[in-house]
Design an enzyme around this catalytic site. Structure first.
Site, PDB file in Angstrom:
ATOM      1  N   GLY A 212     -11.229  39.587  51.312  1.00  0.00           N
ATOM      2  CA  GLY A 212      -9.544  39.617  50.913  1.00  0.00           C
ATOM      3  C   GLY A 212      -9.579  40.574  49.803  1.00  0.00           C
ATOM      4  O   GLY A 212      -8.345  39.947  49.381  1.00  0.00           O
ATOM      5  N   THR A 213     -10.444  40.891  49.390  1.00  0.00           N
ATOM      6  CA  THR A 213      -9.604  41.824  48.379  1.00  0.00           C
ATOM      7  C   THR A 213      -9.920  43.507  48.456  1.00  0.00           C
ATOM      8  O   THR A 213      -9.568  43.811  47.185  1.00  0.00           O
ATOM      9  CB  THR A 213     -11.323  41.749  47.292  1.00  0.00           C
ATOM     10  N   GLY A 214      -9.410  43.727  49.683  1.00  0.00           N
ATOM     11  CA  GLY A 214      -9.124  44.837  49.729  1.00  0.00           C
ATOM     12  C   GLY A 214     -10.201  45.877  50.386  1.00  0.00           C
ATOM     13  O   GLY A 214      -9.819  47.376  49.782  1.00  0.00           O
ATOM     14  N   LYS A 215     -11.690  45.615  50.819  1.00  0.00           N
ATOM     15  CA  LYS A 215     -12.523  46.457  51.355  1.00  0.00           C
ATOM     16  C   LYS A 215     -11.915  47.145  51.460  1.00  0.00           C
ATOM     17  O   LYS A 215     -12.160  48.502  52.256  1.00  0.00           O
ATOM     18  CB  LYS A 215     -13.876  45.953  51.100  1.00  0.00           C
ATOM     19  N   GLU A 431      -0.900  11.247  38.928  1.00  0.00           N
ATOM     20  CA  GLU A 431      -0.776  12.684  38.723  1.00  0.00           C
ATOM     21  C   GLU A 431      -0.952  12.454  36.628  1.00  0.00           C
ATOM     22  O   GLU A 431      -1.070  12.946  35.446  1.00  0.00           O
ATOM     23  CB  GLU A 431       0.428  13.532  39.347  1.00  0.00           C
ATOM     24  N   HIS A 434      -3.629  12.953  35.433  1.00  0.00           N
ATOM     25  CA  HIS A 434      -3.922  14.150  34.528  1.00  0.00           C
ATOM     26  C   HIS A 434      -2.505  14.747  33.595  1.00  0.00           C
ATOM     27  O   HIS A 434      -3.812  15.499  32.793  1.00  0.00           O
ATOM     28  CB  HIS A 434      -3.643  14.360  35.575  1.00  0.00           C
ATOM     29  N   ASP A 507     -11.134  14.650  42.234  1.00  0.00           N
ATOM     30  CA  ASP A 507     -11.626  15.300  40.578  1.00  0.00           C
ATOM     31  C   ASP A 507     -12.971  14.894  40.903  1.00  0.00           C
ATOM     32  O   ASP A 507     -13.200  15.452  39.544  1.00  0.00           O
ATOM     33  CB  ASP A 507     -10.668  13.867  39.888  1.00  0.00           C
TER      34      ASP A 507
END
Ligand code: ADP
Ligand code: MG
Ligand code: ZN
Length: 613
Positions: A212-215, A431, A434, A507
């Site tokens: 998905g990096t555009g190759k 939450e 965290h 976690d």
């Protein structure tokens, strides 16, 4: 490729026609006589004579050694008989005398038109119908029977500029990759410039990077800019059922490329055919032959002619070294995950395709999506546009984008999930645990958002932290603060409810992973110093690791990891018990609102000026 296809069609039609002709001949030679024979009863000569005397015989045909005759029954039914011809010179006279018997013509041959229809026209019509059905099925199952009839033909498609429609302007970020590719495009435009000085351009360039990096996009952009024929084929298309077919396809592809030079050949996902050849996996002859053919072809053609081979993979470490040596894919073009500027640029490129409010802050979205690939960013823009439509607006807003970031990270909101009040309280405290631990440590990224709305990914709530700027490194302090933050959720459960839940499993996984990496790969533990104890196998795909150490060391690593996590956990418990009033206040607020922003969180936290630890 139309010409090629027509040629193929003609050839397969010819084959079909020959088969059809043979079938019709067989039909005429065996089937029709057999059917006729079934209608004729064998009998003896005396039966024949008796029938003649009885006057039931209508027609007789005297052949070389048989006699065919038609008998009309009393009920008017007709039956053909065949009998041996006995030497009987009186026969003709006898028949003649009997009268009313036709013995001059042929019984078998009915109407010549009808027989022609049955033996030639009917089967032909049948064959033509069959052919049409076959052809239709073929075009439906693209490549099904079509492939079977064009063995060994590469199905590389030629793309010319108008067809990919992509240019370098469509690729945001990836400046290093673009620079390397621009040179290749320039070579294809003025090969003379390079030939003058005696420079050879690399024959092949390998685009490597995570999915998905555009190759693929980069390769299409090259095709669009270079304005030369562009053959695009995926590595998996070479993998055939029969040994030797893949190699034949490679040969065909390069032959076509040589004819069309200057041109570009793009092999996507080359790792499917370019895997290391090793002795262990025997019996993969097909793949090895294909690879060998590829190696040969890449050596075989003239670099000055202007055939450039691009390939893309996200598993460069699995490629055969022979593919990577100078003269083959000697240039490696990295397409890495985008940095903050890159993410902003990619968001902007894709935002051009949708109607968007003018004052949207792409930088904020970019900061919230650290580690996202270009494809994910494109998806975020699209999700935001869909959300805008769903809400009846005709422009994408900042909140659409923010919500879609969460959709891509954690899935859609599960608005109608029924969660009991007791569980909701637990989740809210978890939450806030965290968030509070994060906020109370100075090496921790600021809290951006806290929510207890469940998501389709299974998350019941989450705390989003967003760094101010781009981070390339992680210090030991930051890593420890991160682990403490991860244990903060469980710590709050313990502190307030004196229990623990399964909600902390994710976690725990993340905290352990980070602690383990600190010990085995980052050299951040006191007992092992800078010793690499783990190697990364697949840097672009998940990055799974394998231990390289003795079992005794492995045991020590486990000890070290658990002591890091335990220390972080007790630190988190301490932070929370020191701020237990804030914990209650914030959790109550979150329960009421379900989602709160970082600012609201900080505002409540700062009300009574709690001293930082
Ligand atoms: P891969 O590296 O896996 O081949 P693709 O080239 O197929 O990835 O990229 C998938 C999609 O992601 C592209 O069609 C494009 O929409 C988007 N994309 C990825 N990288 C970029 C980028 N640098 N600029 C713009 N869009 C990008
Ligand atoms: Mg791709
Ligand atoms: Zn948690």
């Amino acid at each position: 490729m139309k010409e090629e296809k027509n040629k193929n069609n003609k050839r397969s039609f010819l084959i079909f026609a020959i088969i059809a002709l043979i079938l019709i001949l067989v039909y005429n030679a065996f089937v029709i006589p057999a059917v006729k024979k079934a209608k004729i009863k064998d009998t003896n000569y005396s039966f024949f004579l008796k029938q003649v005397d009885d006057g039931t015989v209508e027609q007789v045909q005297i052949k070389e050694d048989t006699i065919l005759f038609k008998v009309k029954g009393a009920d008017g039914s007709e039956q053909l008989y065949s009998t041996i011809r006995v030497e009987d010179p009186d026969l003709v006279t006898r028949l003649y005398e009997k009268g009313g018997i036709d013995f001059t013509g042929s019984i078998e041959e009915q109407n010549p038109v009808a027989s022609f229809l049955v033996s030639w026209v009917l089967p032909l019509v049948f064959m033509i119908i069959l052919w049409n059905i076959l052809m239709k099925g073929m075009s439906k199952r693209m490549g099904g029977l079509g492939n079977a009839m064009s063995f060994g033909k590469s199905n590389a498609k030629i793309y010319v500029k108008a067809q990919t429609g992509k240019t370098f302007a469509d690729v945001a970020g990836q400046d290093e990759a673009k620079e390397a590719l621009v040179e290749i495009v320039d070579f294809l435009h003025n090969p003379g410039k390079y030939a003058d000085i005696g420079a050879n351009l690399p024959k092949g360039a390998l685009l490597v990077g995570p999915p998905g990096t555009g190759k693929t996009l980069l390769a299409q952009a090259v095709a669009g800019e270079a304005n030369v024929p562009f053959f695009s084929i995926s590595g998996s298309e070479f993998v055939e059922m029969f040994v030797g077919m893949g190699a034949a396809k490679v040969r065909d592809l390069f032959q076509q490329a040589n004819e069309k030079a200057p041109c570009i050949v793009f092999i996507d996902e080359i790792d499917t055919i370019g895997k290391k050849r090793d002795g262990t996996h025997s019996g993969n002859d097909e793949r090895e032959q294909t690879l060998n053919q590829l190696l040969t072809e890449m050596d075989g053609f003239d670099g000055k002619k202007g055939v450039v081979i691009l390939a893309a993979t996200n598993r460069p470490e699995s490629l055969d070294p022979a593919l990577l040596r100078p003269g083959r894919f000697d240039r490696r073009i990295p397409a890495e995950l985008p940095d903050l500027a890159g993410r902003e640029a990619i968001l902007k490129v894709h935002a051009k395709k949708v109607r968007i409010e003018p004052d949207v802050d792409f930088n904020a979205i970019g900061r919230a999506t650290a580690g996202a690939s270009g494809a994910e960013l494109a998806n975020i823009i699209n999700e935001a546009a869909l959300r805008a439509v769903r809400n009846g607006r005709n422009q994408v807003s900042q909140s659409d984008l923010e919500e879609s970031v969460e959709v891509v990270i954690a899935g859609y909101q599960r608005k109608n999930a029924v969660i009991s009040q007791k569980e909701k309280e637990l989740i809210a405290y978890h939450e806030i645990g965290h968030a509070l631990v994060a906020a109370m440590q100075k090496d921790s990224a600021p809290v951006h958002k806290i929510t207890i709305i469940p998501r389709t990914s299974g998350a019941l709530g989450y705390t989003m932290q967003v760094d101010e700027g781009e981070k390339f490194l992680m210090t030991k302090e930051e890593a420890l603060a991160r682990i403490a933050t991860l244990t903060g959720g469980r710590s709050a459960e313990e502190l307030v409810f004196n229990t623990c839940t399964s909600g902390a499993s994710n976690d725990i996984e993340k905290a352990t992973q980070l602690a383990r990496a600190m010990v085995t790969r980052y050299g951040m533990s006191s007992s092992f110093d800078m010793v690499a104890l783990e190697t990364v196998n697949n840097q672009y795909l998940g990055g799974d690791t394998s231990l390289v150490c003795s079992p005794e060391t492995a045991a020590k690593i486990d000890e070290e990891v658990s002591s890091i996590v335990r220390n972080a956990h007790s630190k988190a418990v301490k932070i929370l018990s020191d701020n237990v009033t804030k914990l209650h206040e914030l959790a109550g607020f979150l329960l009421e609102r379900e989602t709160i922003t970082g600012e609201e969180f900080m505002e409540i936290l700062k009300r009574d000026n709690v001293p930082a630890i």
